[in-house]
Design a protein around this motif. Sequence first.
Motif, mmCIF file in Angstrom:
data_model
loop_
_atom_site.group_PDB
_atom_site.id
_atom_site.type_symbol
_atom_site.label_atom_id
_atom_site.label_comp_id
_atom_site.label_asym_id
_atom_site.label_seq_id
_atom_site.Cartn_x
_atom_site.Cartn_y
_atom_site.Cartn_z
ATOM 1 N N ARG A 72 -14.061 4.647 -1.827
ATOM 2 C CA ARG A 72 -13.965 4.543 -3.284
ATOM 3 C C ARG A 72 -15.271 4.014 -3.877
ATOM 4 O O ARG A 72 -15.663 4.370 -4.983
ATOM 5 C CB ARG A 72 -12.799 3.633 -3.667
ATOM 6 C CG ARG A 72 -12.458 3.614 -5.175
ATOM 7 C CD ARG A 72 -13.147 2.504 -5.936
ATOM 8 N NE ARG A 72 -12.724 1.176 -5.556
ATOM 9 C CZ ARG A 72 -11.671 0.547 -6.063
ATOM 10 N NH1 ARG A 72 -10.923 1.114 -6.979
ATOM 11 N NH2 ARG A 72 -11.373 -0.680 -5.655
ATOM 12 N N TYR A 75 -5.671 -3.680 1.264
ATOM 13 C CA TYR A 75 -6.342 -2.932 2.331
ATOM 14 C C TYR A 75 -7.187 -3.868 3.198
ATOM 15 O O TYR A 75 -7.192 -3.752 4.435
ATOM 16 C CB TYR A 75 -7.243 -1.852 1.721
ATOM 17 C CG TYR A 75 -6.519 -0.596 1.306
ATOM 18 C CD1 TYR A 75 -6.204 0.397 2.231
ATOM 19 C CD2 TYR A 75 -6.171 -0.384 -0.020
ATOM 20 C CE1 TYR A 75 -5.559 1.565 1.851
ATOM 21 C CE2 TYR A 75 -5.520 0.779 -0.421
ATOM 22 C CZ TYR A 75 -5.213 1.747 0.520
ATOM 23 O OH TYR A 75 -4.563 2.898 0.136
ATOM 24 N N GLU A 87 -11.009 3.219 3.473
ATOM 25 C CA GLU A 87 -10.375 3.596 2.208
ATOM 26 C C GLU A 87 -11.057 2.879 1.038
ATOM 27 O O GLU A 87 -11.306 3.467 -0.013
ATOM 28 C CB GLU A 87 -8.894 3.241 2.236
ATOM 29 C CG GLU A 87 -8.037 4.124 3.099
ATOM 30 C CD GLU A 87 -7.865 5.523 2.527
ATOM 31 O OE1 GLU A 87 -7.883 5.670 1.284
ATOM 32 O OE2 GLU A 87 -7.728 6.470 3.321
ATOM 33 N N ASN A 96 -10.221 5.516 -9.244
ATOM 34 C CA ASN A 96 -11.304 6.383 -8.772
ATOM 35 C C ASN A 96 -12.663 5.741 -8.979
ATOM 36 O O ASN A 96 -13.577 5.927 -8.182
ATOM 37 C CB ASN A 96 -11.249 7.732 -9.484
ATOM 38 C CG ASN A 96 -10.043 8.551 -9.074
ATOM 39 O OD1 ASN A 96 -9.568 8.439 -7.945
ATOM 40 N ND2 ASN A 96 -9.535 9.365 -9.985
ATOM 41 N N ILE A 120 0.823 -1.214 0.000
ATOM 42 C CA ILE A 120 0.000 0.000 0.000
ATOM 43 C C ILE A 120 0.854 1.260 0.000
ATOM 44 O O ILE A 120 0.576 2.220 -0.738
ATOM 45 C CB ILE A 120 -0.951 -0.001 1.213
ATOM 46 C CG1 ILE A 120 -1.985 -1.124 1.090
ATOM 47 C CG2 ILE A 120 -1.647 1.347 1.376
ATOM 48 C CD1 ILE A 120 -2.775 -1.384 2.363
ATOM 49 N N ASN A 121 1.920 1.249 0.801
ATOM 50 C CA ASN A 121 2.642 2.492 1.094
ATOM 51 C C ASN A 121 3.933 2.703 0.322
ATOM 52 O O ASN A 121 4.376 3.846 0.167
ATOM 53 C CB ASN A 121 2.962 2.553 2.596
ATOM 54 C CG ASN A 121 1.719 2.589 3.458
ATOM 55 O OD1 ASN A 121 0.724 3.218 3.109
ATOM 56 N ND2 ASN A 121 1.757 1.896 4.593
ATOM 57 N N SER A 165 -3.355 1.348 -12.193
ATOM 58 C CA SER A 165 -2.647 1.582 -10.934
ATOM 59 C C SER A 165 -3.055 0.648 -9.818
ATOM 60 O O SER A 165 -2.409 0.624 -8.767
ATOM 61 C CB SER A 165 -2.875 3.029 -10.473
ATOM 62 O OG SER A 165 -4.253 3.250 -10.174
ATOM 63 N N GLU A 166 -4.129 -0.131 -10.001
ATOM 64 C CA GLU A 166 -4.584 -1.021 -8.934
ATOM 65 C C GLU A 166 -4.085 -2.452 -9.111
ATOM 66 O O GLU A 166 -4.078 -3.231 -8.169
ATOM 67 C CB GLU A 166 -6.112 -0.991 -8.843
ATOM 68 C CG GLU A 166 -6.642 -1.660 -7.589
ATOM 69 C CD GLU A 166 -8.080 -1.288 -7.266
ATOM 70 O OE1 GLU A 166 -8.734 -2.051 -6.545
ATOM 71 O OE2 GLU A 166 -8.541 -0.235 -7.738
ATOM 72 N N SER A 212 -2.424 2.701 -6.605
ATOM 73 C CA SER A 212 -3.524 3.482 -6.028
ATOM 74 C C SER A 212 -4.846 2.865 -6.460
ATOM 75 O O SER A 212 -4.951 2.253 -7.528
ATOM 76 C CB SER A 212 -3.465 4.942 -6.493
ATOM 77 O OG SER A 212 -3.578 5.039 -7.903
ATOM 78 N N ASN A 237 3.756 2.953 -6.178
ATOM 79 C CA ASN A 237 2.865 3.924 -6.808
ATOM 80 C C ASN A 237 1.483 3.346 -7.119
ATOM 81 O O ASN A 237 0.771 3.900 -7.962
ATOM 82 C CB ASN A 237 3.500 4.453 -8.100
ATOM 83 C CG ASN A 237 4.745 5.265 -7.831
ATOM 84 O OD1 ASN A 237 4.816 6.020 -6.860
ATOM 85 N ND2 ASN A 237 5.745 5.107 -8.681
#
Length: 542
Positions: free
Chosen positions: A452, A426, A448, A245, A236-237, A259-260, A242, A240
């Motif tokens: 979304r 997550y 989180e 959306n 997660i951290n 990005s996922e 994410s 890059n």
Amino acid sequence: MKTIIFSILLIVIGSSLLQSCSDLLEEEQIVSPPVSTYYKTADGYKGLVNTTYTFSRSLFAGGNNYAPLVFFGTDLWTNGSDASFIEFNAYNSAIEPANPVLWELWSNFYQGIAVCNTAISRSSEVNGMTEDEVNSKVAEAYFLRAWYYHILVMHFGGVPLKVEEVTEVETTATRASEDEVYEQIIEDLLFAEQFLPTEQSDFGRATKPAAQALLARVYLTREQNEMAATYAKKVINDYNFSLLNDYADLWDVANRENSEVIWSIQFSQDERLNGLGNSYFLFFTPRYDLQPGMKRALENDRPWPRFLASRFYLDLLQSNRWRDSRYDKSWKEVWYANNENTLLPEMQIGDTAFIYVPYEVPEEVKEAKKNEYGIFDINDLYDGENTIGSLELFPQMRKYKDPLRPAINSGVGTKNVIELRLAEMYLIAAEAVMKQGKLSEGVGLINEVRLRAAWPGMEENMKISESNLTLDFILNERALELGGERLRWADLKRTGMLLERVKMYNPTGRANITEKHLLRPIPSNMIDRLTNREEFQQNPGY
């Protein structure tokens, strides 16, 4: 970025000599590259590593694939009209060692493991590559071997643990314990974590965060919650990645790289490279083509109704729908008329042909619209919790939707399969910290994912508090976020909830499921080949 092309490397061991049938013809010696030489070259070794990925696609190809083992026999899915291998939903006596689904999984994965073992065993012999380059490539084989073994041990328990290249025929085998298999899985993934690059130029290759994500999943399975949380939070951290959306974008066949996605299993639109393809688009598609105003079309997928959502699952999705967008963004309720030969009296091409909704519609509404379009509701599919009718029509789960196939009736899908994605990290981290008593942290991680998923203006309604965070809540949240992504049977097993949830929400299987069903039987095709089969232990109850 390029996509990996999977190809089985066919190497003829030794040399072959073509002799003429006439003394008048000149003899010519044609030599294929010996394995002992070819795998030592950079090209040969890279080709060998490419082959380690090939058998991952066996989960999704053809009719006797992995699907019945992961969709049936849980709280979320039951069998549609065209289902086969429904014994895995009913937990009946047809779950036995000769069942072909078990052999498909076992044989394909052990072939994959064999290729991984060859790549690992021969990594020290490669010329033309630096030590770092070799370590980076062999780490892919370690990652794939761990992935293959993790699925095998989840289903079968302790299995034969082969970690060396097989160069001679072996006719005996013994089972390692579950602990020994998991120790090897973790050892392999730690090697992969150390030597895999953070990113690969070829999309679909294993990476360092992919190894860490699989470690998080494995550690959670082993109830090593601190390690599970640590590795999930690394993914997660530290990179890059994410959350997209829009949840709907995850299932767009044109959005393969995003990005996922941490790691996905690759398919292709090139028929020469795609083999049997990804067949999952078939299995959730109702017989829409039998309805007035409808015929088959690429954009609607080819129907083969094998899996339909349980009453529990549809009710769970529907009860959250007012605030949660995930049902609407990954399920289909409306089909549009495309067949002028079967239109209803007040229907035009492009109009709604029929809808199938997971709630009750008053009969007077259905009657009033019958000349415009068909209306089907939850009462046409379920009487209480029990399925009724033909089981040919139902709301369609669209996560495998594939309009890029070469022809309307093609069963060869082209869509990549997301195997590891960020939202799962997550949820893994949230479950792991919850089990450590860190409820506030768990709430933040869950929120989180839920934010979304929220409809605009419903963000506050989607947030949970510490009082909500229980194992049952997490299982329901995983159903909302990850439903249909092949994790449910494993989730229920690892949490100790398989028997309870099946008995509560699966009327087909509740009367038959017992403790023995926490493991599958070892395939008889494997045991019958052994010269020490009398010593090889079958799983209890089979």
